[in-house]
Design an enzyme around this catalytic site. Structure first.
Site, PDB file in Angstrom:
ATOM      1  N   HIS A   1       0.832  -1.217   0.000  1.00 42.69           N
ATOM      2  CA  HIS A   1       0.000   0.000   0.000  1.00 42.69           C
ATOM      3  C   HIS A   1       0.860   1.258   0.000  1.00 42.69           C
ATOM      4  O   HIS A   1       1.603   1.511   0.937  1.00 42.69           O
ATOM      5  CB  HIS A   1      -0.911   0.015   1.226  1.00 42.69           C
ATOM      6  CG  HIS A   1      -2.014   1.012   1.121  1.00 42.69           C
ATOM      7  ND1 HIS A   1      -3.198   0.755   0.460  1.00 42.69           N
ATOM      8  CD2 HIS A   1      -2.123   2.293   1.556  1.00 42.69           C
ATOM      9  CE1 HIS A   1      -3.985   1.814   0.520  1.00 42.69           C
ATOM     10  NE2 HIS A   1      -3.339   2.765   1.178  1.00 42.69           N
TER      11      HIS A   1
ATOM     12  N   ASP B   1       0.406   5.533  -1.037  1.00 44.74           N
ATOM     13  CA  ASP B   1      -0.568   6.575  -1.391  1.00 44.74           C
ATOM     14  C   ASP B   1       0.019   7.687  -2.248  1.00 44.74           C
ATOM     15  O   ASP B   1      -0.556   8.787  -2.287  1.00 44.74           O
ATOM     16  CB  ASP B   1      -1.169   7.175  -0.107  1.00 44.74           C
ATOM     17  CG  ASP B   1      -2.409   6.415   0.343  1.00 44.74           C
ATOM     18  OD1 ASP B   1      -3.320   6.249  -0.487  1.00 44.74           O
ATOM     19  OD2 ASP B   1      -2.455   5.976   1.499  1.00 44.74           O
TER      20      ASP B   1
ATOM     21  N   GLU C   1      -8.872   1.396  -2.702  1.00 46.48           N
ATOM     22  CA  GLU C   1      -9.030   1.432  -1.245  1.00 46.48           C
ATOM     23  C   GLU C   1     -10.391   1.991  -0.864  1.00 46.48           C
ATOM     24  O   GLU C   1     -10.594   3.193  -0.840  1.00 46.48           O
ATOM     25  CB  GLU C   1      -7.921   2.276  -0.605  1.00 46.48           C
ATOM     26  CG  GLU C   1      -7.985   2.226   0.927  1.00 46.48           C
ATOM     27  CD  GLU C   1      -6.912   3.035   1.604  1.00 46.48           C
ATOM     28  OE1 GLU C   1      -6.431   4.008   1.011  1.00 46.48           O
ATOM     29  OE2 GLU C   1      -6.556   2.693   2.753  1.00 46.48           O
TER      30      GLU C   1
ATOM     31  N   HIS D   1     -13.248   1.679   3.490  1.00 48.61           N
ATOM     32  CA  HIS D   1     -12.231   2.547   4.098  1.00 48.61           C
ATOM     33  C   HIS D   1     -12.757   2.814   5.507  1.00 48.61           C
ATOM     34  O   HIS D   1     -13.302   1.891   6.119  1.00 48.61           O
ATOM     35  CB  HIS D   1     -12.005   3.829   3.261  1.00 48.61           C
ATOM     36  CG  HIS D   1     -10.807   4.579   3.715  1.00 48.61           C
ATOM     37  ND1 HIS D   1     -10.881   5.765   4.392  1.00 48.61           N
ATOM     38  CD2 HIS D   1      -9.490   4.275   3.625  1.00 48.61           C
ATOM     39  CE1 HIS D   1      -9.646   6.177   4.712  1.00 48.61           C
ATOM     40  NE2 HIS D   1      -8.782   5.287   4.256  1.00 48.61           N
TER      41      HIS D   1
ATOM     42  N   HIS E   1      -8.788  -1.928   7.288  1.00 43.61           N
ATOM     43  CA  HIS E   1      -9.887  -0.952   7.498  1.00 43.61           C
ATOM     44  C   HIS E   1     -11.249  -1.562   7.829  1.00 43.61           C
ATOM     45  O   HIS E   1     -12.177  -0.812   8.131  1.00 43.61           O
ATOM     46  CB  HIS E   1     -10.080  -0.029   6.277  1.00 43.61           C
ATOM     47  CG  HIS E   1      -9.053   1.062   6.153  1.00 43.61           C
ATOM     48  ND1 HIS E   1      -9.135   2.239   6.852  1.00 43.61           N
ATOM     49  CD2 HIS E   1      -7.922   1.145   5.404  1.00 43.61           C
ATOM     50  CE1 HIS E   1      -8.103   3.005   6.535  1.00 43.61           C
ATOM     51  NE2 HIS E   1      -7.346   2.363   5.664  1.00 43.61           N
TER      52      HIS E   1
ATOM     53  N   HIS F   1      -2.377  -3.153   4.578  1.00 43.17           N
ATOM     54  CA  HIS F   1      -1.601  -2.246   5.441  1.00 43.17           C
ATOM     55  C   HIS F   1      -2.208  -2.215   6.852  1.00 43.17           C
ATOM     56  O   HIS F   1      -2.886  -1.277   7.234  1.00 43.17           O
ATOM     57  CB  HIS F   1      -1.464  -0.848   4.830  1.00 43.17           C
ATOM     58  CG  HIS F   1      -2.757  -0.152   4.486  1.00 43.17           C
ATOM     59  ND1 HIS F   1      -3.721  -0.687   3.670  1.00 43.17           N
ATOM     60  CD2 HIS F   1      -3.228   1.071   4.844  1.00 43.17           C
ATOM     61  CE1 HIS F   1      -4.726   0.162   3.551  1.00 43.17           C
ATOM     62  NE2 HIS F   1      -4.456   1.245   4.268  1.00 43.17           N
TER      63      HIS F   1
ATOM     64  N   ASP G   1       2.306   1.999   3.875  1.00 45.16           N
ATOM     65  CA  ASP G   1       1.385   3.141   3.934  1.00 45.16           C
ATOM     66  C   ASP G   1       2.127   4.453   3.703  1.00 45.16           C
ATOM     67  O   ASP G   1       1.685   5.512   4.173  1.00 45.16           O
ATOM     68  CB  ASP G   1       0.633   3.172   5.270  1.00 45.16           C
ATOM     69  CG  ASP G   1      -0.783   3.716   5.130  1.00 45.16           C
ATOM     70  OD1 ASP G   1      -1.137   4.185   4.036  1.00 45.16           O
ATOM     71  OD2 ASP G   1      -1.536   3.675   6.124  1.00 45.16           O
TER      72      ASP G   1
HETATM   73 ZN   LIG Z   1      -5.595   3.043   4.513  1.00 41.21          ZN
END
Ligand SMILES: [Zn+2]
Length: 410
Positions: A36, A38, A141, A168, A214, A235, A304
């Site tokens: 993961h 971002d 996600e 999420h 999540h 993650h 992450d």
């Molecule tokens: Zn996340």
């Protein structure tokens, strides 16, 4: 006395270097596949996805955890890039924003072909390893990105989505998120609703990895029970070391072991130490714990990076993976265990997901019930009244009777 201290320091330094060298040797053959990252979200918020803007140059990009030189220094060979859109887009423009984030990932591959290659299967990852490029995959996600539609799920698969995080940090109309376990959100589906179960079945049929980062514990257990393929936590860290509900409790870790699934450890300080500060060694504690409870085959990395504001000392950006691997070697992880955590465990799960997928099976077709769709600003084509009257001749008869009575005909 002074001399012996010098010697001791020298030995410590040499030993440290030896583990770092060993880590690099292993990672030249088996680079890390991270679960993961971002960066695509950062590209949206910093540049509105304009990759050609001068400041967006990924070879010199500053103030991010991720750029091309850092990926190279970190021996990153595979990355699930997050196609993320926040919960406030749910029932609004979530699908459009998800498509735009998939698009920016694909444009990243086009713009830097010497570094990135967009792939959609495990063979593609292995090929990218050979070529020394970063195998780039799309992880969506948040289940709100499919807007409660199996048709959107299938279309995102065709566009390259290879994992979907079922929620999420908000419930979808068909799955509960982790905030249900803190009491901040109300349980709505008690895990997965009937439609949520059909989403999981369709992901199995298509060959999309089910991601349980999540989600609530009830959703984790429902999905682990229902899925015919192993799943991942892209993650998440270990709950018994840091009691944060984003982490995975031990009873679920045992289910991970029984199903051949995978937990890719999150480096965010708040999930590692439950405090604003954390260290690389505490991340290694999470890896050790998951290995102890779920087995060495259940461990991976899901840093992450670029999705969090605080990272451990020693793991400040994506260039630092070899230091974490050196720490595992210092803790007597075998070379096979380390290669598993780096890439082989993810490849095993992905191959199992590919084997379970069967495009000759009939697709799931039953839509979510109209009364479970949220928000008023949506059209309801396909949910006409007529079919429901057909299914309820009694209701039709009753309303006819009312009309005829009203007319004084009965
Ligand atoms: Zn996340």
């Amino acid at each position: 006395m002074g001399t012996s201290w010098w010697l001791w320091a020298l030995v410590a330094v040499c030993t440290g270097d030896q583990f770092r060298d060993e880590a690099e040797r292993i990672m030249r053959g088996t680079p890390v596949i991270d679960g993961h990252n971002d960066l695509p979200w950062r590209l949206l918020t910093m540049f509105n996805n304009q990759l050609q803007s001068e400041r967006a140059n990924l070879t010199i990009l500053a103030n991010t955890h991720t750029n091309i030189p850092k990926l190279r220094a970190g021996f990153v060979g595979g990355q699930f890039w997050s196609a993320y859109t926040p919960c406030d887009t749910q029932n609004k423009d979530a699908v459009k924003r998800t498509l735009e984030q998939i698009d920016v990932i694909q444009r990243m591959c086009q713009m830097y072909p010497e570094t990135f290659v967009c792939v959609t299967n495990s063979a593609g990852i292995r090929q990218a390893f050979q070529e020394g490029r970063v195998a780039s995959l799309v992880g969506v996600e948040g289940g709100h990105s499919i807007d409660s539609s199996l048709g959107v799920l299938r279309t995102l698969y065709r566009l390259g989505m290879r994992y979907l995080t079922l929620t999420h940090s908000c419930n979808t109309p068909w799955a509960d998120n982790w905030l249900v376990d803190t009491g901040e959100d109300k349980a709505e589906s008690q895990g997965l609703s009937r439609f949520g179960q059909s989403v999981v079945k369709e992901m199995n049929r298509l060959g999309v990895i089910i991601d349980l980062a999540h989600v609530s514990v009830a959703t984790m257990k429902d999905a682990l029970r229902l899925s015919t393929a192993p799943v991942i936590f892209s993650h998440s860290s270990a709950y018994s070391l840091c009691q944060h509900r984003r982490n995975v409790p031990d009873d679920v870790l045992r289910l991970v072991n029984q199903t051949g699934s995978l937990v890719m450890v999150n480096f965010y300080n708040d999930y590692v130490s439950c405090r604003p500060e954390a260290t690389l060694s505490q991340v290694a504690d999470h890896l050790d714990h998951i290995k102890k409870v779920a087995g060495a085959g259940a461990v991976g990395f899901g840093g992450d990076f670029d999705g969090v504001s605080r990272l451990p000392v020693g793991l400040e950006d994506v260039s630092k993976y070899p230091d974490l691997v050196a720490e595992l070697l210092r803790r007597r992880w075998t070379e096979t265990e380390v290669r598993g955590a780096l890439a082989n465990n993810l490849l095993r799960v992905f191959e199992a997901v590919e084997q379970v997928s069967d495009h000759t099976q009939s697709p799931e077709e039953e839509p979510i019930p109209a009364d479970q769709l949220q928000a008023s600003c949506r059209t309801m084509y396909g949910y006409s009244e007529a079919p429901s009257l057909h299914r309820q001749p009694g209701a039709l008869l009753a309303s006819l009777t009312t009309v005829l009575l009203g007319l004084g005909l009965l």
